[in-house]
Scaffold this motif. Structure first.
Motif, PDB file in Angstrom:
ATOM      1  N   LYS A  56      41.627  11.451   5.954  1.00 34.37           N
ATOM      2  CA  LYS A  56      40.879  11.050   4.751  1.00 34.37           C
ATOM      3  C   LYS A  56      39.443  11.576   4.756  1.00 34.37           C
ATOM      4  N   THR A  57      39.233  12.765   5.328  1.00 34.91           N
ATOM      5  CA  THR A  57      37.918  13.398   5.258  1.00 34.91           C
ATOM      6  C   THR A  57      37.937  14.425   4.135  1.00 34.91           C
ATOM      7  N   ALA A  58      36.786  14.662   3.556  1.00 35.85           N
ATOM      8  CA  ALA A  58      36.695  15.569   2.413  1.00 35.85           C
ATOM      9  C   ALA A  58      36.397  17.000   2.857  1.00 35.85           C
ATOM     10  N   ALA A  59      36.635  17.307   4.124  1.00 33.90           N
ATOM     11  CA  ALA A  59      36.312  18.638   4.628  1.00 33.90           C
ATOM     12  C   ALA A  59      37.141  19.699   3.907  1.00 33.90           C
ATOM     13  N   LYS A  60      36.564  20.880   3.769  1.00 33.35           N
ATOM     14  CA  LYS A  60      37.227  21.965   3.060  1.00 33.35           C
ATOM     15  C   LYS A  60      37.542  23.112   4.034  1.00 33.35           C
ATOM     16  N   VAL A  61      38.527  23.926   3.667  1.00 33.42           N
ATOM     17  CA  VAL A  61      38.914  25.077   4.488  1.00 33.42           C
ATOM     18  C   VAL A  61      38.789  26.342   3.640  1.00 33.42           C
ATOM     19  N   LEU A  62      38.073  27.337   4.150  1.00 30.95           N
ATOM     20  CA  LEU A  62      37.949  28.622   3.451  1.00 30.95           C
ATOM     21  C   LEU A  62      38.401  29.749   4.373  1.00 30.95           C
ATOM     22  N   GLN A  63      38.933  30.830   3.781  1.00 25.53           N
ATOM     23  CA  GLN A  63      39.309  32.009   4.563  1.00 25.53           C
ATOM     24  C   GLN A  63      38.238  33.083   4.379  1.00 25.53           C
ATOM     25  N   ILE A  64      37.814  33.682   5.490  1.00 26.23           N
ATOM     26  CA  ILE A  64      36.806  34.741   5.404  1.00 26.23           C
ATOM     27  C   ILE A  64      37.167  35.900   6.343  1.00 26.23           C
ATOM     28  N   SER A  65      36.468  36.994   6.143  1.00 25.59           N
ATOM     29  CA  SER A  65      36.477  38.054   7.148  1.00 25.59           C
ATOM     30  C   SER A  65      35.024  38.492   7.310  1.00 25.59           C
ATOM     31  N   ALA A  66      34.379  37.972   8.336  1.00 23.85           N
ATOM     32  CA  ALA A  66      32.940  38.203   8.507  1.00 23.85           C
ATOM     33  C   ALA A  66      32.651  39.688   8.687  1.00 23.85           C
ATOM     34  N   LEU A  67      33.528  40.381   9.408  1.00 21.77           N
ATOM     35  CA  LEU A  67      33.319  41.802   9.698  1.00 21.77           C
ATOM     36  C   LEU A  67      33.338  42.637   8.420  1.00 21.77           C
ATOM     37  N   GLN A  68      34.222  42.276   7.489  1.00 19.05           N
ATOM     38  CA  GLN A  68      34.328  43.010   6.224  1.00 19.05           C
ATOM     39  C   GLN A  68      33.480  42.373   5.128  1.00 19.05           C
ATOM     40  N   LYS A  76      38.562  36.417  10.363  1.00 17.85           N
ATOM     41  CA  LYS A  76      39.475  37.523  10.712  1.00 17.85           C
ATOM     42  C   LYS A  76      40.815  37.387   9.998  1.00 17.85           C
ATOM     43  N   THR A  77      40.774  36.856   8.761  1.00 17.16           N
ATOM     44  CA  THR A  77      42.019  36.612   8.032  1.00 17.16           C
ATOM     45  C   THR A  77      42.728  37.899   7.654  1.00 17.16           C
ATOM     46  N   ASP A  78      41.980  39.030   7.566  1.00 16.21           N
ATOM     47  CA  ASP A  78      42.601  40.304   7.224  1.00 16.21           C
ATOM     48  C   ASP A  78      43.608  40.745   8.284  1.00 16.21           C
ATOM     49  N   LEU A  79      43.442  40.290   9.517  1.00 19.66           N
ATOM     50  CA  LEU A  79      44.343  40.701  10.592  1.00 19.66           C
ATOM     51  C   LEU A  79      45.703  40.013  10.483  1.00 19.66           C
ATOM     52  N   LEU A  80      45.704  38.742  10.171  1.00 14.39           N
ATOM     53  CA  LEU A  80      46.942  37.974  10.142  1.00 14.39           C
ATOM     54  C   LEU A  80      46.969  37.081   8.903  1.00 14.39           C
ATOM     55  N   PRO A  81      47.119  37.685   7.704  1.00 14.68           N
ATOM     56  CA  PRO A  81      46.987  36.896   6.470  1.00 14.68           C
ATOM     57  C   PRO A  81      47.974  35.736   6.367  1.00 14.68           C
ATOM     58  N   GLU A  82      49.216  35.945   6.838  1.00 13.62           N
ATOM     59  CA  GLU A  82      50.209  34.869   6.706  1.00 13.62           C
ATOM     60  C   GLU A  82      49.886  33.705   7.621  1.00 13.62           C
ATOM     61  N   LYS A  83      49.496  34.060   8.863  1.00 17.74           N
ATOM     62  CA  LYS A  83      49.127  33.000   9.798  1.00 17.74           C
ATOM     63  C   LYS A  83      47.921  32.234   9.286  1.00 17.74           C
ATOM     64  N   ALA A  84      46.997  32.974   8.643  1.00 17.75           N
ATOM     65  CA  ALA A  84      45.794  32.311   8.110  1.00 17.75           C
ATOM     66  C   ALA A  84      46.185  31.279   7.056  1.00 17.75           C
ATOM     67  N   ASN A  85      47.144  31.647   6.192  1.00 15.01           N
ATOM     68  CA  ASN A  85      47.594  30.686   5.171  1.00 15.01           C
ATOM     69  C   ASN A  85      48.212  29.450   5.810  1.00 15.01           C
ATOM     70  N   LEU A  86      49.024  29.691   6.832  1.00 14.68           N
ATOM     71  CA  LEU A  86      49.669  28.575   7.526  1.00 14.68           C
ATOM     72  C   LEU A  86      48.621  27.661   8.157  1.00 14.68           C
ATOM     73  N   THR A  87      47.657  28.277   8.841  1.00 15.06           N
ATOM     74  CA  THR A  87      46.597  27.491   9.492  1.00 15.06           C
ATOM     75  C   THR A  87      45.828  26.675   8.458  1.00 15.06           C
ATOM     76  N   GLN A  88      45.557  27.317   7.291  1.00 17.36           N
ATOM     77  CA  GLN A  88      44.836  26.589   6.251  1.00 17.36           C
ATOM     78  C   GLN A  88      45.618  25.346   5.800  1.00 17.36           C
ATOM     79  N   VAL A  89      46.922  25.524   5.584  1.00 17.02           N
ATOM     80  CA  VAL A  89      47.754  24.387   5.168  1.00 17.02           C
ATOM     81  C   VAL A  89      47.728  23.288   6.229  1.00 17.02           C
ATOM     82  N   GLN A  90      47.842  23.705   7.513  1.00 19.43           N
ATOM     83  CA  GLN A  90      47.846  22.721   8.601  1.00 19.43           C
ATOM     84  C   GLN A  90      46.539  21.944   8.652  1.00 19.43           C
ATOM     85  N   LEU A  91      45.441  22.700   8.546  1.00 16.49           N
ATOM     86  CA  LEU A  91      44.129  22.048   8.613  1.00 16.49           C
ATOM     87  C   LEU A  91      43.926  21.102   7.439  1.00 16.49           C
ATOM     88  N   GLU A  92      44.299  21.564   6.252  1.00 12.95           N
ATOM     89  CA  GLU A  92      44.104  20.718   5.071  1.00 12.95           C
ATOM     90  C   GLU A  92      44.920  19.437   5.167  1.00 12.95           C
TER      91      GLU A  92
END
Lengths: 327, 327
Positions: free
Chosen positions: B225-237, B202-218
């Motif tokens: 030290k985990t190699a997990a990745k973060v992607l932004q999606i909008s499943a509905l669209q 649902k990144t289309d709803l709150l694009p700025e918050k999504a960027n912030l969350t991505q930075v926090q998670l990363e």
């Protein structure tokens, strides 16, 4: 340290007198894995039984940062002021991946742990969550026999531990924060049904948000038709602590009859839990370790399905096909 | 409906051809409680074993409202476009208090469930969480033998289910929202270690918050030290769905060797889980139900401690004292 099984008649008498060293020894005995200690522990438990059950058993949960340690310290000191003896036990479910982490409970609750009227027991080393709780139940009974009148059982972490703690306790408290967005989520997801009292802590920091959270929680409880109550406190400033205890005393009076049935149901459930654990221990003592390892390897490498490998080991251990037809 | 054990040689051949009715019958057989069905189910599992293991097994978790169903539908339809067959299995741990709730999975994922290339299987009725997962493992193997190339195992709810799903799968996804305050809490509390890929939906709803969350998670992942990745999606669209699959394909290539070991460890762990369950079922078939009930009542009413009552029942069932000395 002497073996805990020495002087057992003495141990029992000293425990009933509230001797702290006797309590510590009893707990060592209850948690011992040696079969002869376990036999003694069972005998001691049966002896203790008439002297147990008088305490109010309080479960305490809360998200990290909600101030559980600060609350337990303030609440425990308040109870001591009321001439009550209080025991604090911790259940730490610990992460399945990273293994157990025992919190330094005595550092967390410095003032309380220095009082002779308080007994603080960190959770035993990591293990099966159910197993940890089984011992906590026994430790709780020993504390009751030693004259502790309020038992606080604290859950550290998330998930199943709440259900386990509520299966041991009379009443279940949850600590939350004034901006309880995530706690509300947690409350909605199953914990709601277990909770008897929610304490909104650190209300002095965000009084308006605390009021809003209280209204939200109360309406959630109304929707669920539960009689749970919400109180605002500030554990650090000692605000609302006396009211919590007043509320719990009234609660106990009002629910005296329900409480009897609740404890009976809990005892029946613990019978089943203990049975499961004993059956598993018994099997492990019977099984041929070489065969177990060989079949485990077959499952591991994919030459045999894990279910079939497990089934073969069971048949081997019991020497025949045992499953009767049930139709 | 005919008994699932009829025409078993036929059932096996039809299953390998991807026949949906054969798959449904196989699952009925795997989940049956009748001992003669269980014996057939074990034989069938062993027969299937060489035809399993080729699918990518994907675990999917996420807080309520993160849009799991919408994502699974969009992702499943994308996989079908790539000429892949996809199975969706659900693990519903359900609340210990209120009992199980089976979600209407076919209503949740309407488009996907109407496609012949997709197979959607709701979780079986409530029971022990471990037991549900045991069957899910077997159902997963049956789906693989039937030619499904991607298995999505979805967890509904919180707590232990994440650990269980990750014990079944190759790779673990978590769905979260752009304002992921509470999800971040969850991630920090142990789930972090299990997650390979976080999808901010649902990144289309709150694009700025999504960027912030991505930075926090990363940064949280870097700290761990985990190699997990973060992607932004909008499943509905339908945004980012193709990228998720591209990422997973690369992930599988890169981790091919690790994956082999991971699955071997999982198989060894499931051997232990199956063993525990079989040992318990075996005991229940052996025990004298009258004696069990009598001792349960003694535990319930408090005339005997639950541990002692359980121990007496075990001794009675096995006819002697069995616990050997271990020192």
């Amino acid at each position: 340290m002497p073996s805990p099984d020495l002087h057992r008649p003495d141990l029992f008498a000293q425990l009933l007198q509230g001797n702290r060293r006797a309590l510590a020894r009893t707990i060592t005995l209850l948690e011992s894995r040696k079969p002869e200690h376990q036999e003694q522990a069972r005998a001691l438990l049966q002896q203790l039984l008439p002297y147990t059950g008088k305490a109010l058993r309080i479960g305490i949960s809360g998200t990290p940062g909600a101030g559980k340690s600060t609350f337990i310290e303030a609440f425990g000191l308040h109870l001591i002021q009321q001439n009550l003896k209080v025991a604090v036990l911790t259940i730490d479910p610990s992460s399945g991946v990273s293994g157990g982490s025992i919190l330094a409970d005595k550092t967390r609750m410095e003032k309380l742990s220095s009082r002779p009227e308080a007994f603080i027991r960190p959770s035993p080393s990591a293990g099966v969550l159910g197993g940890v709780a089984l011992h906590t139940r026994e430790v709780m009974l020993a504390c009751e026999a030693a004259g502790f009148e309020v038992i606080l059982i604290e859950t550290v972490g998330v998930g199943q531990s709440e259900t386990l703690v509520s299966s041991l306790t009379d009443v279940f408290l949850m600590l939350t924060l004034p901006n309880a967005g995530d706690d509300l989520q947690a409350v909605k997801r199953g914990i709601l049904e277990l909770v008897d009292l929610v304490l909104i802590n650190k209300t002095d920091l965000l009084p308006e948000k605390a009021n809003l959270t209280q209204v939200q929680l109360e309406s959630a409880f109304r929707l669920q038709k539960t009689a749970a109550k919400v109180l605002q406190i500030s554990a650090l400033q000692g605000k609302g602590i006396a009211q919590v205890w007043e509320h719990l005393k009234l609660w106990r009076e009002k629910h005296a009859a329900d409480l009897l049935h609740k404890r009976q149901d809990q005892q029946a459930a613990w019978f089943e839990e203990h049975l499961k654990q004993l059956v598993w221990l018994h099997f492990q003592a019977q099984v041929n370790p070489q065969k177990r390892e060989a079949l485990r390897q077959q499952a591991r490498t994919g030459t045999m399905d894990p279910l079939n490998a497990a089934h073969l080991l069971l048949e081997d251990t019991h020497g025949e096909k045992h499953f009767p037809e049930d139709h």
